[in-house]
Design an enzyme around this catalytic site. Structure first.
Site, PDB file in Angstrom:
ATOM      1  N   ASP A  71       0.870  -1.167   0.000  1.00 52.33           N
ATOM      2  CA  ASP A  71       0.000   0.000   0.000  1.00 52.33           C
ATOM      3  C   ASP A  71       0.902   1.210   0.000  1.00 52.33           C
ATOM      4  OD1 ASP A  71      -2.900   0.573  -0.111  1.00 52.33           O
ATOM      5  OD2 ASP A  71      -2.361   1.947   1.499  1.00 52.33           O
ATOM      6  N   SER A  72       0.690   2.082  -0.973  1.00 43.45           N
ATOM      7  CA  SER A  72       1.642   3.166  -1.170  1.00 43.45           C
ATOM      8  C   SER A  72       0.910   4.444  -1.553  1.00 43.45           C
ATOM      9  CB  SER A  72       2.654   2.769  -2.248  1.00 43.45           C
ATOM     10  OG  SER A  72       2.002   2.192  -3.360  1.00 43.45           O
TER      11      SER A  72
HETATM   12  O1  LIG Z   1       3.979   8.127  -9.182  1.00 42.88           O
HETATM   13  C1  LIG Z   1       3.880   7.155  -8.468  1.00 42.88           C
HETATM   14  N1  LIG Z   1       4.905   6.290  -8.384  1.00 42.88           N
HETATM   15  C2  LIG Z   1       4.927   5.242  -7.553  1.00 42.88           C
HETATM   16  O2  LIG Z   1       5.902   4.473  -7.515  1.00 42.88           O
HETATM   17  C3  LIG Z   1       3.766   5.074  -6.752  1.00 42.88           C
HETATM   18  N2  LIG Z   1       3.442   4.195  -5.814  1.00 42.88           N
HETATM   19  C4  LIG Z   1       2.201   4.513  -5.427  1.00 42.88           C
HETATM   20  N3  LIG Z   1       1.749   5.594  -6.082  1.00 42.88           N
HETATM   21  C5  LIG Z   1       0.425   6.237  -5.959  1.00 42.88           C
HETATM   22  O3  LIG Z   1      -0.262   5.643  -4.908  1.00 42.88           O
HETATM   23  C6  LIG Z   1      -1.325   4.794  -5.390  1.00 42.88           C
HETATM   24  C7  LIG Z   1      -1.247   3.474  -4.683  1.00 42.88           C
HETATM   25  O4  LIG Z   1      -2.484   3.114  -4.106  1.00 42.88           O
HETATM   26  P1  LIG Z   1      -2.655   1.604  -3.667  1.00 42.88           P
HETATM   27  O5  LIG Z   1      -1.460   1.193  -2.867  1.00 42.88           O
HETATM   28  O6  LIG Z   1      -3.976   1.382  -3.092  1.00 42.88           O
HETATM   29  O7  LIG Z   1      -2.524   0.805  -5.044  1.00 42.88           O
HETATM   30  P2  LIG Z   1      -3.569   0.650  -6.244  1.00 42.88           P
HETATM   31  O8  LIG Z   1      -4.961   0.902  -5.771  1.00 42.88           O
HETATM   32  O9  LIG Z   1      -3.080   1.458  -7.386  1.00 42.88           O
HETATM   33  O10 LIG Z   1      -3.378  -0.911  -6.610  1.00 42.88           O
HETATM   34  P3  LIG Z   1      -3.497  -2.167  -5.600  1.00 42.88           P
HETATM   35  O11 LIG Z   1      -2.099  -2.592  -5.294  1.00 42.88           O
HETATM   36  O12 LIG Z   1      -4.214  -1.694  -4.366  1.00 42.88           O
HETATM   37  O13 LIG Z   1      -4.243  -3.206  -6.361  1.00 42.88           O
HETATM   38  C8  LIG Z   1      -1.026   4.600  -6.868  1.00 42.88           C
HETATM   39  O14 LIG Z   1      -2.190   4.312  -7.626  1.00 42.88           O
HETATM   40  C9  LIG Z   1      -0.406   5.939  -7.209  1.00 42.88           C
HETATM   41  O15 LIG Z   1      -1.397   6.924  -7.350  1.00 42.88           O
HETATM   42  C10 LIG Z   1       2.695   5.958  -6.898  1.00 42.88           C
HETATM   43  N4  LIG Z   1       2.737   6.969  -7.763  1.00 42.88           N
HETATM   44 MG   LIG Z   2      -5.489   0.108  -3.992  1.00 37.57          MG
END
Ligand SMILES: O=c1[nH]c(=O)c2ncn([C@@H]3O[C@H](COP(=O)(O)OP(=O)(O)OP(=O)(O)O)[C@@H](O)[C@H]3O)c2[nH]1
Ligand SMILES: [Mg+2]
Length: 197
Positions: A71-72
Site C-alpha cells: 500500500d503506497s
Molecule cells: O507516481 C507514483 N509512483 C509510484 O511508484 C507510486 N506508488 C504509489 N503511487 C500512488 O499511490 C497509489 C497506490 O495506491 P494503492 O497502494 O492502493 O494501489 P492501487 O490501488 O493502485 O493498486 P493495488 O495494489 O491496491 O491493487 C497509486 O495508484 C499511485 O497513485 C505511486 N505513484
Molecule cells: Mg489500492
C-alpha cells in the site's frame, strides 16, 4: 525460480515488483496473472499499514499461500500529507492518473518552489496463513514540479522530482527509479525474509 504472489491489480506496481524481485531470483506474480479471478479487496483502513494488511491477509487466506501486498502513496507537505492513502482515487473512484496529477498541480498552483516538498511511501505487508503479518516501510523524498514531464512509471511519477535529481521520476529509466524508489527501500528491509523463502 521461487515465486511469490503480490496482491496488486496495479500494472505499474506489478512490473516494478517483477524487476525488483528478479535480483533475488524470485518471480513476482500479480493478481492480474492468476487463472482464478480474485475479488477487489476493499481498502477500508485509515493507514497504509492497515490497507496493506487487509490486501495481503485477504488474498493469503483465499489462496492459502504467502502473499505480499503494497500500500503506497504520495504525501505532500503543503497539503497536510494528502493525497496519502487516497492517492489512487484522489480525483475519483475511476483511479485516473492524469486526473490525479491535474488535481495536485491545481492545488499547488500558488505554492512556491521551496514549499513543494513531498515523499512517496510504501508499506509492504507479508501475510503467511497461520502466522503474524510482517510489515516493512520505505520512503522516497522529493518535491512536486510545477508541470508534468516524462512517460515512464505510473501514478504521480511525471510530477515528482526525487531529491538529488533534476528530472521527474517519469523521465528516469525504470532501472534508475528502481534503485531509489520507496518500493525498493521497503524491499531491501525484507532481504532476510526473502533469503529464507
Ligand atoms: O507516481 C507514483 N509512483 C509510484 O511508484 C507510486 N506508488 C504509489 N503511487 C500512488 O499511490 C497509489 C497506490 O495506491 P494503492 O497502494 O492502493 O494501489 P492501487 O490501488 O493502485 O493498486 P493495488 O495494489 O491496491 O491493487 C497509486 O495508484 C499511485 O497513485 C505511486 N505513484
Ligand atoms: Mg489500492
Amino acid at each position: 525460480m521461487k515465486k511469490v504472489v503480490i496482491a496488486t491489480k496495479n500494472k505499474g506496481k506489478a512490473l516494478e515488483f517483477k524487476s525488483l524481485f528478479k535480483k533475488y531470483n524470485i518471480e513476482a506474480i500479480s493478481l492480474l496473472e492468476l487463472e482464478k479471478e480474485v475479488p477487489d479487496v476493499e481498502e477500508t483502513g485509515t493507514t497504509f499499514q492497515e490497507n496493506a494488511a487487509l490486501k495481503a491477509e485477504e488474498i493469503a487466506n483465499l489462496l492459502n499461500t504467502p502473499v505480499l501486498a503494497d500500500d503506497s502513496g504520495l504525501e505532500i507537505d503543503a497539503l497536510d500529507g494528502r493525497p496519502g492513502i487516497f492517492s489512487a482515487r484522489y480525483a475519483g473512484e475511476q483511479k485516473d492518473d492524469q486526473a490525479n496529477i491535474d488535481k495536485v498541480l491545481k492545488e499547488l498552483k500558488e505554492v512556491p518552489e521551496k514549499g513543494r516538498s513531498a515523499r512517496f511511501v510504501c508499506v509492504l505487508a507479508i501475510a503467511i496463513p497461520g502466522e503474524e503479518t510482517i510489515f516493512r516501510t520505505g520512503y522516497c523524498e522529493g518535491e512536486i514540479n510545477t508541470e508534468q514531464k516524462g512517460d515512464n512509471g505510473f501514478g504521480y511519477d511525471p510530477i515528482f522530482i526525487p531529491n538529488g535529481y533534476e528530472l521527474t521520476m517519469a523521465e528516469l529509466e525504470p532501472e534508475e527509479k528502481n534503485s531509489i524508489s520507496h518500493r525498493k527501500n521497503a524491499i531491501i528491509q525484507l532481504e532476510d525474509w526473502l533469503k529464507t523463502m
